[in-house]
Design an enzyme around this catalytic site. Structure first.
Site, mmCIF file in Angstrom:
data_model
loop_
_atom_site.group_PDB
_atom_site.id
_atom_site.type_symbol
_atom_site.label_atom_id
_atom_site.label_comp_id
_atom_site.label_asym_id
_atom_site.label_seq_id
_atom_site.Cartn_x
_atom_site.Cartn_y
_atom_site.Cartn_z
ATOM 1 N N GLU A 109 57.235 58.007 35.307
ATOM 2 C CA GLU A 109 58.268 57.425 36.167
ATOM 3 C C GLU A 109 58.024 55.932 36.305
ATOM 4 O O GLU A 109 56.974 55.413 35.900
ATOM 5 C CB GLU A 109 58.285 58.103 37.542
ATOM 6 C CG GLU A 109 58.837 59.517 37.510
ATOM 7 C CD GLU A 109 59.047 60.106 38.899
ATOM 8 O OE1 GLU A 109 58.698 59.431 39.891
ATOM 9 O OE2 GLU A 109 59.552 61.231 38.993
ATOM 10 N N HIS A 223 66.629 53.263 46.501
ATOM 11 C CA HIS A 223 66.475 53.920 45.210
ATOM 12 C C HIS A 223 67.529 53.365 44.262
ATOM 13 O O HIS A 223 68.707 53.276 44.614
ATOM 14 C CB HIS A 223 66.629 55.441 45.343
ATOM 15 C CG HIS A 223 66.086 56.183 44.174
ATOM 16 N ND1 HIS A 223 66.730 56.219 42.951
ATOM 17 C CD2 HIS A 223 64.950 56.908 44.022
ATOM 18 C CE1 HIS A 223 66.002 56.929 42.102
ATOM 19 N NE2 HIS A 223 64.929 57.363 42.724
ATOM 20 N N ARG A 271 60.751 50.149 41.395
ATOM 21 C CA ARG A 271 62.072 50.388 41.969
ATOM 22 C C ARG A 271 62.730 49.135 42.532
ATOM 23 O O ARG A 271 63.942 48.969 42.424
ATOM 24 C CB ARG A 271 61.957 51.444 43.074
ATOM 25 C CG ARG A 271 61.759 52.840 42.544
ATOM 26 C CD ARG A 271 61.573 53.830 43.649
ATOM 27 N NE ARG A 271 61.502 55.181 43.110
ATOM 28 C CZ ARG A 271 61.217 56.249 43.820
ATOM 29 N NH1 ARG A 271 60.964 56.131 45.121
ATOM 30 N NH2 ARG A 271 61.177 57.436 43.268
ATOM 31 N N HIS A 332 66.496 54.548 50.681
ATOM 32 C CA HIS A 332 65.689 55.693 50.244
ATOM 33 C C HIS A 332 64.430 55.916 51.074
ATOM 34 O O HIS A 332 64.156 57.036 51.480
ATOM 35 C CB HIS A 332 65.318 55.496 48.776
ATOM 36 C CG HIS A 332 64.584 56.640 48.165
ATOM 37 N ND1 HIS A 332 65.087 57.928 48.150
ATOM 38 C CD2 HIS A 332 63.373 56.704 47.533
ATOM 39 C CE1 HIS A 332 64.228 58.730 47.529
ATOM 40 N NE2 HIS A 332 63.176 58.022 47.171
ATOM 41 N N ARG A 367 57.198 51.101 47.477
ATOM 42 C CA ARG A 367 56.492 52.327 47.123
ATOM 43 C C ARG A 367 56.584 52.639 45.639
ATOM 44 O O ARG A 367 57.653 52.577 45.045
ATOM 45 C CB ARG A 367 57.059 53.506 47.922
ATOM 46 C CG ARG A 367 56.441 54.846 47.518
ATOM 47 C CD ARG A 367 56.857 55.959 48.432
ATOM 48 N NE ARG A 367 58.264 56.307 48.358
ATOM 49 C CZ ARG A 367 58.786 57.126 47.449
ATOM 50 N NH1 ARG A 367 58.024 57.643 46.502
ATOM 51 N NH2 ARG A 367 60.073 57.418 47.483
#
Length: 506
Positions: A109, A223, A271, A332, A367
């Protein structure tokens, strides 16, 4: 009606369940919830570095994604204790996806240098983690109660000694030697979010009222890829970035690659970088979405790995296998929260916080993907260990109630925060937000909104998921973490000080 237990845990997501499960054998615990929180909606997985993958590499990726703003001690605890927590979860019955040889299937990811994301049901990891923890907790006999926590009970000495719960039929007081906030983030403070409507910042508002401080409230993560359904408010379907991990790419409305040349990892950049690139592209093109193109990914991979995403796309008439799907960023995750030490203790005796509501420092300014479920598992166990070893003495002095207010116009508050404190911010807009929130009352959404705006106004640089167009670069003069407390009147959040450590108790 009043009853007493050792520990009240508020929230039944991964952090609350992990805490209650860790305490079940040694303490009398009551688990309170008004819903299951955000955990069942998590798609991606749990990051865990083991075997040939070094936890120190995981720590490095976490710090890079967090823009160098993470607490190194707590990050080390996260990555070193994480694999053990995942193994315990498997022992509790969690069914993670496996390869043909029986090994755990791991995927890549955004922000990760190696495939270290274990997953379940393809893209239904949160639901499986929640099921396994809930099932394990039921076997322990821990009591649970459904109802919204509407206040805390505080002693004359300042300790938190209980909670007030609205069960629908009555308001019940539950006395406790410790109260653990595991109430999640602030998703419902924005118009569009990946979080359910019950996640609205109640725990943050309660902690402030009790005298705790918040830290890093300006770092609200958006997100990058939420399915654009035409709706602009409420909980929107997530499109896990694991789809990009399997080879999908982002394109603008003209079909051009968005992330080419913007970051060495392109579509798998952290992100904050991807979300800003999408927002900038949408602004440039005057569009309300961009495209996620997974048509080059093998159909059998998409079917096996992303049944949830496939179903969400089908509901709006789009076939992920053969068509590009419309996506846009949405709120998010809160990277900051209630200031705690590494065992979840706040500055207020008897009050603890864990999970997204807490600021452990493991996320820094942004994060890293799939570190949230891991944080709940690791720090839930840490809180449980601390309260097993040293439970506060029962305070039998006189008490008073700290009631959680109601927001008079929640939609207006969400509109203000979305307009002025989203992905793109500037001083003029943040000042306008503060002015417009002045008449918003003192309910939890208003309190959360003011806290975010106050911290974002104070931080006059850009890092991680806090980006100001009038201060677009990091500035060493802002390397301190910003703390927020209630003002002397006890009604409105304000900047209290800046400090170098997350630790509430040293």
């Amino acid at each position: 009606m009043t009853r007493a237990v050792d520990v009240v845990v508020i929230g039944s997501g991964v952090a609350g369940l992990s805490t209650a499960l860790g305490l079940a054998a040694t303490r009398e615990v009551l688990l309170l919830s008004v819903g299951d929180g955000s955990t069942p909606w998590a798609q991606g997985g749990v990051s865990a570095a083991y075997g040939e993958d070094d936890p120190l590499d995981h720590a490095h990726d976490t710090d890079v994604a967090g823009a160098g703003f993470c607490d190194p001690r707590n990050v080390r605890a996260l990555v070193e204790e994480g694999p053990q927590r995942v193994a315990e979860l498997i022992a509790h019955g969690a069914r993670f996806d496996r390869n043909a040889d029986g090994s755990l299937s791991r995927t890549l990811e955004g922000g990760h240098s190696r495939p270290r994301i274990v997953h379940a049901g393809g893209d239904a990891t949160g639901a499986e983690v929640h099921r396994a923890l809930r099932s394990a907790l039921e076997r322990t006999g821990v009591r649970t109660m459904t109802g919204r926590t509407v206040g805390l009970v505080q002693s004359e000495s300042g300790s938190i000694v209980g909670v007030l719960v609205d069960t629908g039929a009555q308001t019940e007081q539950i006395d406790a030697r410790a109260v653990v906030l595991a109430t999640g983030g602030i998703g419902n403070a924005y118009l569009a979010s990946t979080n359910p409507s019950t996640v609205r910042g109640d725990g943050i508002a309660l902690a402030l009222q009790a005298g705790a401080s918040l830290v890093d409230m300006e770092f609200v993560q958006f997100h990058p890829t939420v399915l654009y359904t035409g709706e602009t408010s409420g909980q929107l379907p997530l499109v896990t970035e694991a789809v990009r991990g399997e080879g999908a790419v982002l394109r603008d409305i003209h079909g051009r690659r968005i992330m080419d040349g913007l970051h060495p990892r392109a579509d798998l950049a952290p992100r904050d970088i991807v979300a800003r690139a999408i927002e900038s592209t949408m602004r440039r093109d005057g569009s309300n979405h961009v495209w996620l193109d997974a048509t080059a990914v093998a159909p059998d991979v998409l079917r096996r790995r992303f049944p949830t995403v496939l179903a969400s796309c089908a509901r709006i008439g789009v076939d992920l296998l053969t068509e590009q799907i419309p996506v846009a960023p949405a709120e998010h995750f809160l990277c900051g929260g209630v200031r705690t030490d590494r065992n979840g203790a706040t500055e207020v005796p008897g009050l603890y916080a864990v999970g997204e509501v807490a600021a452990t420092g493991v996320h820094g300014a942004n994060r890293l993907a799939s570190n949230s479920l891991l944080e709940g598992l690791v720090f839930g166990r840490r809180v449980a260990t601390a309260l097993t070893l040293d439970l506060p003495a029962r305070d039998r002095g006189r008490t008073h109630e700290l009631a959680l207010g109601e927001d008079r116009d929640p939609e207006r508050i969400r509109t203000i925060l979305t307009k002025y404190a989203g992905i793109r911010r500037d001083g003029a807009g943040l000042n306008a937000a503060a002015d417009e929130l002045g008449s918003a009352g003192t309910g939890p959404l208003a309190t959360v909104a003011r806290s975010v705006v106050a911290a974002a106004t104070a931080r006059q640089d850009s890092r991680g998921c806090h980006w100001r167009s009038d201060h677009p670069h990091p500035d060493d003069r802002w390397d301190d973490h910003i703390a927020v407390r209630l003002d002397e009147a006890g009604t409105s959040p304000e900047i209290s000080n800046m400090f170098l450590s997350y630790a509430a108790q040293k």
